[in-house]
Scaffold this active site. Structure first.
Site, mmCIF file in Angstrom:
data_model
loop_
_atom_site.group_PDB
_atom_site.id
_atom_site.type_symbol
_atom_site.label_atom_id
_atom_site.label_comp_id
_atom_site.label_asym_id
_atom_site.label_seq_id
_atom_site.Cartn_x
_atom_site.Cartn_y
_atom_site.Cartn_z
ATOM 1 N N HIS A 74 -31.771 -25.955 38.411
ATOM 2 C CA HIS A 74 -31.562 -24.950 39.503
ATOM 3 C C HIS A 74 -29.949 -24.553 39.661
ATOM 4 O O HIS A 74 -29.050 -25.484 39.349
ATOM 5 C CB HIS A 74 -31.940 -25.735 40.841
ATOM 6 C CG HIS A 74 -32.146 -24.705 41.971
ATOM 7 N ND1 HIS A 74 -30.923 -24.174 42.713
ATOM 8 C CD2 HIS A 74 -33.302 -23.627 42.396
ATOM 9 C CE1 HIS A 74 -31.474 -23.402 43.648
ATOM 10 N NE2 HIS A 74 -32.530 -22.991 43.320
ATOM 11 N N GLU A 131 -34.736 -17.385 38.447
ATOM 12 C CA GLU A 131 -34.182 -17.271 39.528
ATOM 13 C C GLU A 131 -32.891 -16.732 39.487
ATOM 14 O O GLU A 131 -32.091 -17.458 39.522
ATOM 15 C CB GLU A 131 -34.135 -18.701 40.328
ATOM 16 C CG GLU A 131 -35.434 -19.417 40.407
ATOM 17 C CD GLU A 131 -35.501 -20.384 41.572
ATOM 18 O OE1 GLU A 131 -36.638 -20.178 42.270
ATOM 19 O OE2 GLU A 131 -34.681 -21.203 41.571
HETATM 20 P P1 PGA Z 1 -35.084 -18.972 48.474
HETATM 21 O O1 PGA Z 1 -34.526 -20.229 47.383
HETATM 22 O O2 PGA Z 1 -36.515 -18.574 48.422
HETATM 23 O O3 PGA Z 1 -34.847 -19.264 49.895
HETATM 24 O O4 PGA Z 1 -33.998 -17.713 48.040
HETATM 25 C C1 PGA Z 1 -35.225 -20.077 46.068
HETATM 26 C C2 PGA Z 1 -34.627 -20.851 45.275
HETATM 27 O O5 PGA Z 1 -33.594 -21.512 45.427
HETATM 28 O O6 PGA Z 1 -35.400 -21.624 44.339
#
Ligand code: PGA
Length: 263
Positions: A106, A178
């Site tokens: 992440h 992401e």
């Molecule tokens: P968010 O987080 O939906 O709050 O933007 C997504 C993530 O970090 O996977």
């Protein structure tokens, strides 16, 4: 517990990481109500997953019980099975405590905790070796996007983490795209138009070859349906909008009603 070999028979992956939120009581009541909801509705075509804090993993596993259709994960794990790694938890330990998925790479871990392409590769291999599902997160910064390098960058991150794997092993990996600029309080929701090209690039490289290609970053009740409609997207990975159970249930309903859930 669900046999990880059969994971992924449902089509749309809809999951949430709670990040560093929720104590035991809140974690238990969330998954127990979620479990009731999933048993009641069956959620055909949708694979729910929840990634709590490590402290809540065993409690949530107990609350869900054996053979729950809701999968559980951890937000990180070390590639070695055991040893002198103070403060770390191994994939083997996470599995022992109930994890079926392991989130890897992440952007918050890459930014704050020194996660690199090399460590993501070690972790993906360890997770596969233990028969769990790696959820590999990739994503570019605003600067990389402005330079027009998004697709090149994320393909490099993915290729680095999956380097050396067989096709069968790659087929057991979930990839979540992401973009850093779209995540969290300081992020702004990506438009469908902005995501078409990165997903086309991921689709060319990995479409049909992995367990799934998920999108994450400011997913909410208003944009979820459109995001699921993007070519090659087979799931959503959600933070804030799913931290309260009603939000998550609504997102699961949106997914279950989506044509992609029906195949
Ligand atoms: P968010 O987080 O939906 O709050 O933007 C997504 C993530 O970090 O996977």
């Amino acid at each position: 517990m669900t046999d990880t070999a059969v994971l992924g028979v449902r089509r749309l992956w809809i999951g949430t990481s709670w990040k560093m939120n929720k104590g035991l009581a809140e974690a238990r009541s969330y998954v127990s109500a979620l479990s009731d909801y999933v048993s009641r509705t069956g959620l055909p075509g949708v694979q729910p997953f929840v990634i709590p804090s490590l402290t809540a993993l065993a409690a949530t596993r107990d609350e869900l019980g054996a053979d729950s259709p809701v999968l559980l994960g951890v937000q990180n794990a070390h590639w070695e099975d055991q040893g002198a790694w103070t403060g770390e938890v191994s994939v083997a330990q996470a599995k022992d405590a109930g994890a079926q998925l392991v989130e890897i790479g992440h952007s918050e871990r890459r930014e704050h905790f020194g996660e690199t392409v090399a460590t993501t590769r070690l972790k993906v291999a360890a997770v596969l070796a233990h028969g769990l599902v790696p959820l590999l997160c990739i994503g570019e910064s605003a600067e990389v996007k402005t330079a027009g390098e998004s697709s090149r960058f994320i393909l490099e991150q993915a290729a680095g983490a999956l380097d050396g794997l067989t096709a069968e092993q790659v087929g057991r990996v979930l990839i979540a795209y992401e973009p850093i600029w779209a995540i969290g309080e300081n992020g702004r929701p990506a438009t469908v138009a902005e995501l078409r090209e990165p997903f086309a690039a991921l689709g060319r490289e990995y479409g049909g070859r992995t367990k799934g290609l998920l999108y994450g970053g400011s997913v909410n009740l208003d944009n979820a349906e459109d995001l699921l409609g993007i070519d090659h997207v087979t799931g959503l990975f959600i933070g804030r909008a799913a931290w309260q159970l009603p939000g998550y249930l609504r997102l699961l309903e949106i997914a279950a009603a989506h044509p992609k859930a029906a195949g």
